[in-house]
Scaffold this active site. Structure first.
Site, mmCIF file in Angstrom:
data_model
loop_
_atom_site.group_PDB
_atom_site.id
_atom_site.type_symbol
_atom_site.label_atom_id
_atom_site.label_comp_id
_atom_site.label_asym_id
_atom_site.label_seq_id
_atom_site.Cartn_x
_atom_site.Cartn_y
_atom_site.Cartn_z
ATOM 1 C CB SER A 154 -0.857 0.012 1.275
ATOM 2 O OG SER A 154 -1.446 1.282 1.485
ATOM 3 C CE1 TYR A 167 -4.600 -2.147 4.939
ATOM 4 C CE2 TYR A 167 -3.487 -0.060 4.532
ATOM 5 C CZ TYR A 167 -4.087 -1.219 4.055
ATOM 6 O OH TYR A 167 -4.173 -1.433 2.703
#
Ligand code: BGC
Length: 269
Positions: A154, A167
């Site tokens: 990401s 995350y």
């Protein structure tokens, strides 16, 4: 890409391939000629639909259930893939989730769930893939490499993200796990890279694009002024899995419309 079936004869496992980015990657690999294991944890019907789509395009596909955060299930996934397809040439470590919370309210369960799937899950799958790649070695008629691992990371492997500490920590971890593994197994002709997507239109971030106001706020963070589509990531995965990228190893490929370019500095500073 000159060859329209650059992955012909190759076998791929895509984790979390029943929806979102994983689904688009599985379909893109299938279109590029690979045989594909569509892994899922929940959502068998969706996984079977992806298998049907890939089969309609002319490539073999099968759905296999496994929770990537569980060691025995990951071992079973690989055992069953090798039994049915003969070997594995490509692993796409895609399965991932979010459990967002302000830092002081984040429960240990939220923390562990995200680290367990996004980071430990990638470790467990990559470990099985490396074992299979080393066992088989390079088959020149199939690929110049003994195997390819693509970690789906990401932009948050480099962009801190308030309210998402679990995350961001998982994706930062994926980045250095990927690079360390790439360094370690390169002599065995195994390539390990990441794709670092920005904001891509999938269920995980529906809140960020499903109303005009949210989309407008999101586009302020994207210099290229459009949200990513899952297919954008599928194209990148085919390239990273193919011999066209044979000299690419240990790299994060950002597919983010420029989200990592500090858009707020376009004016000011
Ligand atoms: C997250 C999305 C988010 C995007 C950009 C992704 O990794 O899963 O929820 O929209 O990063 O911030």
């Amino acid at each position: 890409m000159t060859n329209s079936s650059p992955l012909k004869g190759q076998k791929a496992i895509v984790t979390g391939a029943n929806s979102g980015i994983g689904k688009a990657i599985a379909m893109a690999l299938g279109r590029a000629g690979a045989e594909v294991v569509v892994n899922y944890r929940d959502g068998e019907d969706a996984a079977v639909a992806v298998v049907k789509d890939i089969a309609q395009g002319g490539s073999r596909a099968l759905a296999i259930r496994a929770d990537v955060s569980r060691e025995v299930e990951v071992k079973d996934l690989f055992r069953s893939a090798v039994e049915q397809l003969g070997t594995v040439d490509i692993l796409v470590n895609n399965a991932g989730l979010q459990r967002d919370a302000p830092f002081e309210d984040m429960t240990l369960e939220q923390w562990n769930t995200v680290i367990g799937v996004n980071l430990t899950g990638q470790f467990l799958c990559a470990r099985e893939a490396v074992r299979e790649f080393k066992r088989r070695g390079v088959v020149p008629a199939v690929s110049r490499a003994a195997g390819k691992i693509i970690c789906v990371s990401s932009v948050h492997e480099v962009i801190p993200w308030a309210g998402h500490a679990n995350y961001a920590a998982s994706k930062g971890g994926v980045m250095l796990m990927m690079k360390t593994l790439a360094q370690e197994v390169a002599p065995h002709r195994i390539r390990v890279n990441s794709i670092a997507p920005g904001a891509v239109r999938t269920p995980i971030n529906r809140e960020a694009w499903s109303t005009p106001e949210a989309l407008e706020a999101l586009l302020r963070l994207i210099p290229y002024k459009r949200i990513g589509e899952p297919e954008d990531i599928g194209h990148a995965a085919v390239w990273l899995a193919s011999d066209d990228s044979d000299y690419v190893n240990g790299t994060s490929l950002f597919v983010d419309g420029g989200m990592t370019l500090y858009p707020e500095f376009a004016s000011g500073g």
